[in-house]
Design an enzyme around this catalytic site. Structure first.
Site, short mmCIF file in Angstrom:
data_model
loop_
_atom_site.label_atom_id
_atom_site.label_comp_id
_atom_site.label_asym_id
_atom_site.label_seq_id
_atom_site.Cartn_x
_atom_site.Cartn_y
_atom_site.Cartn_z
N LYS A 2 -19.47 14.47 -120.13
CA LYS A 2 -19.76 15.59 -119.58
C LYS A 2 -20.18 15.02 -118.44
O LYS A 2 -20.45 16.81 -117.59
CB LYS A 2 -20.19 16.63 -120.87
N ASP A 3 -21.35 14.56 -118.11
CA ASP A 3 -22.13 14.30 -116.97
C ASP A 3 -22.07 13.31 -115.77
O ASP A 3 -22.48 13.07 -114.38
CB ASP A 3 -23.52 13.71 -117.40
N ARG A 39 -23.32 27.08 -118.54
CA ARG A 39 -22.69 28.02 -119.74
C ARG A 39 -22.66 27.73 -121.02
O ARG A 39 -22.60 29.03 -121.41
CB ARG A 39 -22.12 25.65 -119.62
N ARG A 40 -24.03 27.21 -121.48
CA ARG A 40 -24.61 27.88 -122.76
C ARG A 40 -25.25 28.99 -122.44
O ARG A 40 -25.10 30.46 -123.22
CB ARG A 40 -25.68 27.15 -123.08
N ARG A 86 -35.81 22.30 -119.88
CA ARG A 86 -35.94 20.91 -119.32
C ARG A 86 -35.84 19.77 -120.34
O ARG A 86 -37.70 20.37 -120.62
CB ARG A 86 -35.57 20.89 -117.73
N ARG A 117 -37.76 19.37 -124.76
CA ARG A 117 -37.33 20.55 -125.75
C ARG A 117 -37.48 20.83 -127.02
O ARG A 117 -37.53 22.01 -127.26
CB ARG A 117 -35.68 20.44 -125.52
N CYS A 128 -22.21 20.89 -112.90
CA CYS A 128 -23.10 20.75 -113.78
C CYS A 128 -23.67 22.04 -114.24
O CYS A 128 -24.49 22.73 -114.50
CB CYS A 128 -24.23 19.74 -114.32
#
Length: 233
Positions: A9-10, A57-58, A75, A81, A168
């Site tokens: 996904k990255d 997105r989230r 971040r 996190r 992203c």
């Protein structure tokens, strides 16, 4: 080096000349994880609660589901996190179930968020092995690692992202699921505040995965999704 391993996904959608994806490993859990010390789910959060995430997105989907919630930037790596969460910087955070499971931290997941509620990032949960396109020996060596159903699904998803020219930093979500020879795809784009959303759902043949993803993106662009993409720097 002869190969590189990536969280798919990255990965950029267009790879540099001379490089390609040699294999895609079997996909892990595609869902996002809700994590909180005191609350059981996103819907369980009190009005005005704070959710920490670095993903647009989230953020967009949280605001779409709960406009009353405040979203702040989170971040750092997973441990950083989670420490911010423990320090009270936010009431909850969201991470990928796949990453937590691979780190042996599945116990930190308060509740998985079903894809019907929060659509994941393109290729979330998939691992790619990147190789040189002239590396025939390497390609042959890693070929047995390729999981064809996962490869088909992420091909559709990445074609969708490529046509939308997403990154992203763009609130785009997409998920393809394979059942026999039938490939089902859902894709969404959002305004960063979640107030606006365009959604598409299509099905097609597994052999036409890339075409399905591209066609889905074209339909969203016809609906006006380009307005969302243009707003994001």
């Amino acid at each position: 080096i002869d190969l590189a391993v990536h969280s798919m996904k990255d990965m950029q959608t267009l790879l540099p000349d001379g490089l390609g994806i040699g294999a895609v490993l079997e996909r892990e859990d595609v869902r996002d994880a809700f994590i909180s010390i005191e609350h059981r789910s996103l819907t369980d959060l009190p009005q005005g609660a704070v959710v920490g995430t670095s993903s647009l997105r989230r953020q967009a989907q949280v605001k779409r589901l709960r406009p009353d919630i405040e979203v702040v930037g989170f971040r750092g790596n997973v441990q950083t996190r989670l420490r911010k969460l423990a320090d009270g910087v936010a009431d909850a955070t969201l991470l990928a179930c796949a990453g937590l499971k691979r780190l042996g931290m599945a116990d930190r997941i308060t509740a998985p968020i079903e894809t019907s509620e929060m659509l994941p990032a393109v290729a979330q949960g998939a691992i790619a092995i990147e190789i040189r396109t002239d590396g025939a020996e390497t390609a042959h060596m890693i070929a047995p690692l390729n999981h064809e159903p996962t490869a088909i699904c992420v091909t559709a998803e990445r074609a969708f992202l490529t046509r939308l020219e997403g990154s992203c930093r763009t609130p785009i979500a997409g998920l393809a699921e394979l059942a026999g020879d039938v490939l089902s795809f859902r894709g969404m784009t959002f305004s960063p505040d979640g107030a606006e959303c365009f959604e598409i759902a299509q099905t097609g043949k597994a052999s036409e995965a890339a075409h399905l993803g591209t066609a889905a993106a074209d339909e969203l662009l016809k609906l006006g999704a380009h307005a969302h993409l243009a707003r994001v720097p």
